[in-house]
Scaffold this active site. Sequence first.
Site, mmCIF file in Angstrom:
data_model
loop_
_atom_site.group_PDB
_atom_site.id
_atom_site.type_symbol
_atom_site.label_atom_id
_atom_site.label_comp_id
_atom_site.label_asym_id
_atom_site.label_seq_id
_atom_site.Cartn_x
_atom_site.Cartn_y
_atom_site.Cartn_z
ATOM 1 N N CYS A 111 30.129 7.106 19.194
ATOM 2 C CA CYS A 111 31.379 6.829 20.117
ATOM 3 C C CYS A 111 31.022 6.039 21.119
ATOM 4 O O CYS A 111 29.874 5.985 21.813
ATOM 5 C CB CYS A 111 31.786 8.098 20.732
ATOM 6 S SG CYS A 111 33.331 7.982 21.794
ATOM 7 N N CYS B 123 30.352 9.762 27.875
ATOM 8 C CA CYS B 123 30.309 11.150 28.814
ATOM 9 C C CYS B 123 29.147 11.766 28.690
ATOM 10 O O CYS B 123 28.368 11.941 27.398
ATOM 11 C CB CYS B 123 31.533 11.789 27.706
ATOM 12 S SG CYS B 123 33.132 11.179 27.448
ATOM 13 N N CYS C 139 28.036 14.670 26.138
ATOM 14 C CA CYS C 139 28.476 14.694 24.596
ATOM 15 C C CYS C 139 27.644 14.179 23.666
ATOM 16 O O CYS C 139 26.919 13.012 23.977
ATOM 17 C CB CYS C 139 29.826 13.835 24.497
ATOM 18 S SG CYS C 139 30.366 13.987 22.570
ATOM 19 N N CYS D 134 42.275 22.243 14.040
ATOM 20 C CA CYS D 134 42.195 20.960 15.223
ATOM 21 C C CYS D 134 41.040 20.139 14.429
ATOM 22 O O CYS D 134 39.729 20.514 14.328
ATOM 23 C CB CYS D 134 41.573 21.746 16.423
ATOM 24 S SG CYS D 134 42.443 23.151 17.037
ATOM 25 N N CYS E 299 46.447 20.336 15.273
ATOM 26 C CA CYS E 299 46.039 19.816 16.720
ATOM 27 C C CYS E 299 45.011 18.668 16.315
ATOM 28 O O CYS E 299 44.242 18.680 15.527
ATOM 29 C CB CYS E 299 45.454 20.916 17.227
ATOM 30 S SG CYS E 299 44.631 20.554 18.840
ATOM 31 N N CYS F 10 47.129 20.475 25.027
ATOM 32 C CA CYS F 10 45.813 21.301 25.150
ATOM 33 C C CYS F 10 44.977 20.630 25.993
ATOM 34 O O CYS F 10 44.446 19.591 25.496
ATOM 35 C CB CYS F 10 45.316 21.519 23.528
ATOM 36 S SG CYS F 10 43.777 22.470 23.694
ATOM 37 N N ARG G 249 41.688 28.986 26.481
ATOM 38 C CA ARG G 249 40.932 29.333 25.406
ATOM 39 C C ARG G 249 39.374 29.490 25.883
ATOM 40 O O ARG G 249 39.212 28.522 26.534
ATOM 41 C CB ARG G 249 41.072 27.980 24.403
ATOM 42 C CG ARG G 249 39.883 28.207 23.213
ATOM 43 C CD ARG G 249 40.157 27.373 22.119
ATOM 44 N NE ARG G 249 41.401 27.232 21.703
ATOM 45 C CZ ARG G 249 42.109 26.203 21.543
ATOM 46 N NH1 ARG G 249 41.992 25.250 22.015
ATOM 47 N NH2 ARG G 249 43.409 26.436 20.943
HETATM 48 N N1 SAM Z 1 36.745 11.596 21.603
HETATM 49 C C1 SAM Z 1 37.924 12.325 22.201
HETATM 50 C C2 SAM Z 1 37.860 12.509 23.563
HETATM 51 O O1 SAM Z 1 36.877 12.663 24.140
HETATM 52 O O2 SAM Z 1 39.053 12.469 24.107
HETATM 53 C C3 SAM Z 1 38.107 13.509 21.367
HETATM 54 C C4 SAM Z 1 36.837 14.580 20.962
HETATM 55 S S1 SAM Z 1 35.902 15.066 22.405
HETATM 56 C C5 SAM Z 1 34.494 15.625 21.497
HETATM 57 C C6 SAM Z 1 36.842 16.468 22.784
HETATM 58 C C7 SAM Z 1 36.146 17.274 24.059
HETATM 59 O O3 SAM Z 1 34.979 18.009 23.628
HETATM 60 C C8 SAM Z 1 35.857 16.743 25.210
HETATM 61 O O4 SAM Z 1 36.914 16.261 26.162
HETATM 62 C C9 SAM Z 1 34.861 17.591 25.940
HETATM 63 O O5 SAM Z 1 35.632 18.446 26.947
HETATM 64 C C10 SAM Z 1 34.493 18.626 24.905
HETATM 65 N N2 SAM Z 1 33.011 18.330 24.527
HETATM 66 C C11 SAM Z 1 32.294 17.455 24.145
HETATM 67 N N3 SAM Z 1 31.064 17.831 24.155
HETATM 68 C C12 SAM Z 1 30.890 19.158 24.740
HETATM 69 C C13 SAM Z 1 29.904 19.881 25.349
HETATM 70 N N4 SAM Z 1 28.438 19.412 25.097
HETATM 71 N N5 SAM Z 1 29.988 20.931 25.608
HETATM 72 C C14 SAM Z 1 31.335 21.405 25.879
HETATM 73 N N6 SAM Z 1 32.266 20.683 25.667
HETATM 74 C C15 SAM Z 1 32.063 19.598 25.091
HETATM 75 FE FE1 SF4 Z 2 33.278 10.058 22.651
HETATM 76 FE FE2 SF4 Z 2 32.246 12.454 23.079
HETATM 77 FE FE3 SF4 Z 2 33.363 11.135 25.033
HETATM 78 FE FE4 SF4 Z 2 35.053 12.208 23.135
HETATM 79 S S1 SF4 Z 2 33.700 13.397 24.437
HETATM 80 S S2 SF4 Z 2 34.855 10.023 24.266
HETATM 81 S S3 SF4 Z 2 33.619 11.666 21.412
HETATM 82 S S4 SF4 Z 2 31.420 10.521 24.050
#
Ligand code: SAM
Ligand code: SF4
Length: 331
Positions: A58, A62, A65, A102, A133, A193, A265
């Site tokens: 990606c 973040c 992530c 989802c 979802c 959500c 949730r």
């Molecule tokens: N990439 C898209 C986005 O970020 O909008 C959708 C998928 S992203 C993985 C969805 C959500 O997963 C993120 O907004 C975050 O809140 C959650 N998430 C990702 N990594 C995580 C982690 N290590 N622990 C807890 N929540 C996590």
């Molecule tokens: Fe990409 Fe992870 Fe951020 Fe979603 S949460 S935008 S998958 S880096």
Amino acid sequence: MTDAVQSLRHDWTLDEIKTLFDLPFNDLMFRAQTAHRAHFDPNAVQISTLLSIKTGACPEDCAYCPQSAKHDTGLERERLLPIEEVRTAAMNARQNGATRFCMGAAWRNPTDRNLDRVIEMIGVVKDLGMESCVTLGMLTREQTRKLKAAGLDYYNHNLDTSPEYYREIITTRSYQDRLDTLENLRAEDINVCCGGIVGMGETEQDRAALLQQLANLPEHPQSVPINLLVQVENTPLYGTEELDGLEFARTIAVARVMMPASVVRLSAGRAAMSEELQALCFLAGANSIFYGDTLLTTPNPDSNEDLELFAKLGITANGEQARAPGDNAVA
Ligand code: SAM
Ligand code: SF4
Ligand code: DTB
């Protein structure tokens, strides 16, 4: 006037929220239970199953992530899954009792071509009689229109943290970008959500400010996922001091009090939680979980363990009586 007939509030001040956080624990649980019981069956928990339809690489940064290309977490980069794999996974989820499927993609935003492929997947899930979802990143108004026309039930798009702490966590998209996507979803009347992650080194004030943002949206999100950070090696947040379990339960309870009619949730992070902490979270008003052995890329509790816990607590999945552990179907 009871809570049930009181109108939902969208004008929470930080001081009021802080007062909730500062309540004696038992008083806060009582407030949360009272709000919960005014709107929901207190012993029913909705279950959703997650599938990563496009994993890794990606472009966003973040800090939590494992799927960001900026962090070398050893995840295999995958292409968008073929539709038949999605069908099989959704059929398994239905067989195991999930009522919502989802699908998550590691994108900043979907291209129109990819969106068309996801729309096909939504059709597959709906044909199986499940709620759909998706979480695909930022959306334009035109894209939300297409998703609405495809019959999408929910879109997950989190605010993640407070506006103030946000810049410590993500630099590649702004808080306002997220609010704009939420507005595009609302304009098409797609169920939202939207929640966040705690345990990222934020303060209680940040957790309060996140809940304030969520509750003061023009409509409360229909579903509010509260994620406990899953710490993944080689992500910048790996090694962050862990959040106290009771403070996590308080966060759930305050979310329940502020957004009494929303499904809250107990989201990522359950694999690291004791049964007792999860039970406290249900008492605090959580009434939905992710069910299935993996979240998107990280482990979730084994389904049989969840069924055992539900049986111990007398919790029914999706409003149906939970069956004995080992007996696959719960709904
Ligand atoms: N990439 C898209 C986005 O970020 O909008 C959708 C998928 S992203 C993985 C969805 C959500 O997963 C993120 O907004 C975050 O809140 C959650 N998430 C990702 N990594 C995580 C982690 N290590 N622990 C807890 N929540 C996590
Ligand atoms: Fe990409 Fe992870 Fe951020 Fe979603 S949460 S935008 S998958 S880096
Ligand atoms: C949400 O709030 N939590 C889910 C879902 N929405 C998509 C994702 C949790 C991801 C946890 C880290 C992983 O498994 O990659």
